[in-house]
Design a protein around this motif. Structure first.
Motif, PDB file in Angstrom:
ATOM      1  N   PRO A 126      -7.030 -57.408 -25.255  1.00  0.00           N
ATOM      2  CA  PRO A 126      -8.360 -57.915 -24.875  1.00  0.00           C
ATOM      3  C   PRO A 126      -8.429 -58.400 -23.435  1.00  0.00           C
ATOM      4  CG  PRO A 126      -7.277 -59.379 -26.459  1.00  0.00           C
ATOM      5  CD  PRO A 126      -6.478 -58.124 -26.420  1.00  0.00           C
ATOM      6  N   ALA A 127      -7.282 -58.769 -22.868  1.00  0.00           N
ATOM      7  CA  ALA A 127      -7.277 -59.198 -21.462  1.00  0.00           C
ATOM      8  C   ALA A 127      -7.595 -58.046 -20.524  1.00  0.00           C
ATOM      9  CB  ALA A 127      -5.924 -59.811 -21.105  1.00  0.00           C
ATOM     10  N   SER A 128      -7.434 -56.804 -20.998  1.00  0.00           N
ATOM     11  CA  SER A 128      -7.697 -55.639 -20.148  1.00  0.00           C
ATOM     12  C   SER A 128      -9.091 -55.055 -20.371  1.00  0.00           C
ATOM     13  CB  SER A 128      -6.645 -54.553 -20.406  1.00  0.00           C
ATOM     14  OG  SER A 128      -6.835 -53.939 -21.671  1.00  0.00           O
ATOM     15  N   LEU A 129      -9.899 -55.686 -21.225  1.00  0.00           N
ATOM     16  CA  LEU A 129     -11.258 -55.186 -21.450  1.00  0.00           C
ATOM     17  C   LEU A 129     -12.075 -55.334 -20.177  1.00  0.00           C
ATOM     18  CD1 LEU A 129     -12.023 -56.757 -24.959  1.00  0.00           C
ATOM     19  CD2 LEU A 129     -11.164 -54.461 -24.453  1.00  0.00           C
ATOM     20  N   VAL A 130     -12.837 -54.313 -19.852  1.00  0.00           N
ATOM     21  CA  VAL A 130     -13.664 -54.340 -18.644  1.00  0.00           C
ATOM     22  C   VAL A 130     -15.098 -54.686 -19.025  1.00  0.00           C
ATOM     23  CG1 VAL A 130     -14.546 -52.988 -16.704  1.00  0.00           C
ATOM     24  CG2 VAL A 130     -12.187 -52.659 -17.502  1.00  0.00           C
ATOM     25  N   VAL A 131     -15.548 -55.837 -18.573  1.00  0.00           N
ATOM     26  CA  VAL A 131     -16.926 -56.267 -18.795  1.00  0.00           C
ATOM     27  C   VAL A 131     -17.755 -55.809 -17.596  1.00  0.00           C
ATOM     28  CG1 VAL A 131     -18.455 -58.244 -19.125  1.00  0.00           C
ATOM     29  CG2 VAL A 131     -16.144 -58.264 -20.102  1.00  0.00           C
ATOM     30  N   PRO A 132     -18.889 -55.121 -17.827  1.00  0.00           N
ATOM     31  CA  PRO A 132     -19.696 -54.657 -16.690  1.00  0.00           C
ATOM     32  C   PRO A 132     -20.039 -55.784 -15.727  1.00  0.00           C
ATOM     33  CG  PRO A 132     -20.487 -53.666 -18.718  1.00  0.00           C
ATOM     34  CD  PRO A 132     -19.452 -54.689 -19.120  1.00  0.00           C
ATOM     35  N   GLU A 133     -19.966 -55.469 -14.452  1.00  0.00           N
ATOM     36  CA  GLU A 133     -20.258 -56.460 -13.416  1.00  0.00           C
ATOM     37  C   GLU A 133     -21.658 -57.032 -13.603  1.00  0.00           C
ATOM     38  OE1 GLU A 133     -20.386 -56.797  -8.515  1.00  0.00           O
ATOM     39  OE2 GLU A 133     -19.819 -54.904  -9.502  1.00  0.00           O
ATOM     40  N   GLY A 134     -21.744 -58.363 -13.598  1.00  0.00           N
ATOM     41  CA  GLY A 134     -23.027 -59.050 -13.710  1.00  0.00           C
ATOM     42  C   GLY A 134     -23.444 -59.394 -15.127  1.00  0.00           C
ATOM     43  N   LEU A 135     -22.770 -58.851 -16.140  1.00  0.00           N
ATOM     44  CA  LEU A 135     -23.205 -59.108 -17.516  1.00  0.00           C
ATOM     45  C   LEU A 135     -23.117 -60.599 -17.817  1.00  0.00           C
ATOM     46  CD1 LEU A 135     -24.165 -57.548 -20.066  1.00  0.00           C
ATOM     47  CD2 LEU A 135     -21.813 -57.742 -20.910  1.00  0.00           C
ATOM     48  N   ASP A 136     -24.218 -61.140 -18.309  1.00  0.00           N
ATOM     49  CA  ASP A 136     -24.342 -62.580 -18.539  1.00  0.00           C
ATOM     50  C   ASP A 136     -25.250 -62.759 -19.754  1.00  0.00           C
ATOM     51  OD1 ASP A 136     -25.050 -65.277 -18.540  1.00  0.00           O
ATOM     52  OD2 ASP A 136     -25.238 -65.415 -16.367  1.00  0.00           O
ATOM     53  N   PHE A 137     -24.705 -63.289 -20.839  1.00  0.00           N
ATOM     54  CA  PHE A 137     -25.485 -63.438 -22.068  1.00  0.00           C
ATOM     55  C   PHE A 137     -26.038 -64.851 -22.261  1.00  0.00           C
ATOM     56  CE2 PHE A 137     -23.367 -59.718 -24.605  1.00  0.00           C
ATOM     57  CZ  PHE A 137     -24.226 -58.833 -23.983  1.00  0.00           C
ATOM     58  N   ARG A 138     -26.058 -65.663 -21.200  1.00  0.00           N
ATOM     59  CA  ARG A 138     -26.563 -67.036 -21.363  1.00  0.00           C
ATOM     60  C   ARG A 138     -28.059 -67.074 -21.634  1.00  0.00           C
ATOM     61  NH1 ARG A 138     -23.756 -69.723 -16.150  1.00  0.00           N
ATOM     62  NH2 ARG A 138     -24.526 -67.737 -15.323  1.00  0.00           N
ATOM     63  N   ARG A 139     -28.783 -66.023 -21.229  1.00  0.00           N
ATOM     64  CA  ARG A 139     -30.231 -65.960 -21.507  1.00  0.00           C
ATOM     65  C   ARG A 139     -30.534 -64.914 -22.582  1.00  0.00           C
ATOM     66  NH1 ARG A 139     -34.020 -64.928 -16.911  1.00  0.00           N
ATOM     67  NH2 ARG A 139     -32.444 -63.467 -16.119  1.00  0.00           N
TER      68      ARG A 139
END
Length: 343
Positions: A169-182
């Protein structure tokens, strides 16, 4: 001879890199057809406004659109003469695919092993999908059982690659800018957050979809998958056309919306097996099991490790394997993946 009969087992060489033909530029047309065929409805891939509220510039193409496109490019070189697609490992989505991107594929042969019958063998390949800038957007390993052209052809020295059982899971790539706070749970379709899921929990997705000849043939053509067993009924003794395994993956993923609507993005493929063949007329149902959970560095974003099982109608909801370790005859797909969810 100008026509291409496809590769047979003895045509592969360990370490060779195959550049696959016919790059494809993706558009909203592929998205519309994909959503109509399955029908996919995860909010992040359906709405530009929802995606922007989550920190992305617009809705990217569905993760499985990227997978099918990359996979389809490989078929003429890897699985045109396949008997069966056996499994997957070490898959990672490395960058979003956007409408207008042009995708091409290349594969490296990383394993070969002839079967004891001398009539076929297993080929392992690591496939990469690249965009117009040369950036890798997706990579995965798959292995395929392929016919031999000549049973007398000498067998290569067997080499079976050592593959990770789980993508770290440390190597998972999260798309740049993804933010689920809203993140808007009402618009997403369910209130279940990352924290609401418990390791070991199983979810019956309730709904079913009956596979039609026309739909699976349209889907296979859409992804330019030319494997003979999907189109030519003379390729099987029973006279049936085998449903493309990716079609079953997308059906099951869509069915999982009911219970996992907030598992928005697939970011890794740990493993998978097409346990039994699927044919037109089968009604596909699905269940999931939460295998693990992990935090990510992205704000408000967690990762769920999920087992997704597709099965034929008529079986018990959580059927998987018998005491002998073999898959229940009703099980069509056993897929292990990581998905991003809102915390």
């Amino acid at each position: 001879m100008k026509t291409n009969p496809g590769r047979f087992f003895e045509d592969y060489r360990l370490g060779e890199v195959i550049a696959h033909a016919v790059p494809r530029t993706l558009s909203g047309g592929e998205r519309a057809l994909y959503h109509a065929l399955y029908p996919a409805r995860h909010a992040l891939y359906s709405s530009d406004e929802f995606a922007r509220a989550c920190g992305l510039p617009a809705a990217p193409m569905d993760d499985l659109i990227a997978f099918h496109t990359v996979f389809g490019k490989t078929v003429p070189d890897i699985s045109l003469n396949a008997i069966a697609n056996l499994g997957y490992a070490e898959g990672r989505w490395l960058a979003p695919v956007w409408p207008g991107d042009t995708i091409r594929s290349e594969s490296e042969v990383i394993g070969l092993k002839e079967n004891s019958n001398g009539a076929s063998g297993v080929v392992w390949v690591r496939t990469r999908g690249l965009n117009q800038s040369g950036a890798v957007v997706l990579e995965y390993v798959r292995w395929v059982m392929v016919r031999k052209r000549d049973r007398a052809a000498p067998a290569p020295f067997p080499h079976v690659p050592d593959l990770a059982k789980v993508v770290d899971p440390a190597s998972l790539v999260v798309p740049e800018g993804l933010d689920f706070r809203r993140y808007d749970f009402t618009l997403a379709g369910e209130a279940h957050r990352f924290g609401d899921y418990q390791i070991g929990e199983k979810i019956d997705h309730v709904d079913g979809v009956t596979v039609e000849e026309a739909e699976h043939m349209l889907a296979t053509r859409l992804w330019q998958n030319t494997a003979k067993v999907h189109f030519d009924r003379t390729q099987r003794e029973d006279g049936k056309r085998l449903i493309y395994g990716g079609h079953v993956i997308s059906l099951a993923r869509t069915l999982s919306f009911n219970g996992l609507a907030n598992a928005q993005m697939i970011v890794a493929l740990n493993g998978g097996s097409h346990a039994n063949p699927c044919f037109a007329g089968d009604t596909v149902r699905a269940w999931s099991e939460v295998l693990d959970k992990a935090e990510t560095a992205a704000p408000g974003v967690g990762a769920l490790r999920l087992r997704l099982v597709a099965f034929r109608d008529g079986a018990s909801p959580f059927a998987l394997k018998g005491e002998d370790g073999k898959y229940d005859p009703s099980v069509l797909l056993d897929l292990d993946y990581w998905a991003l969810a809102s915390v």
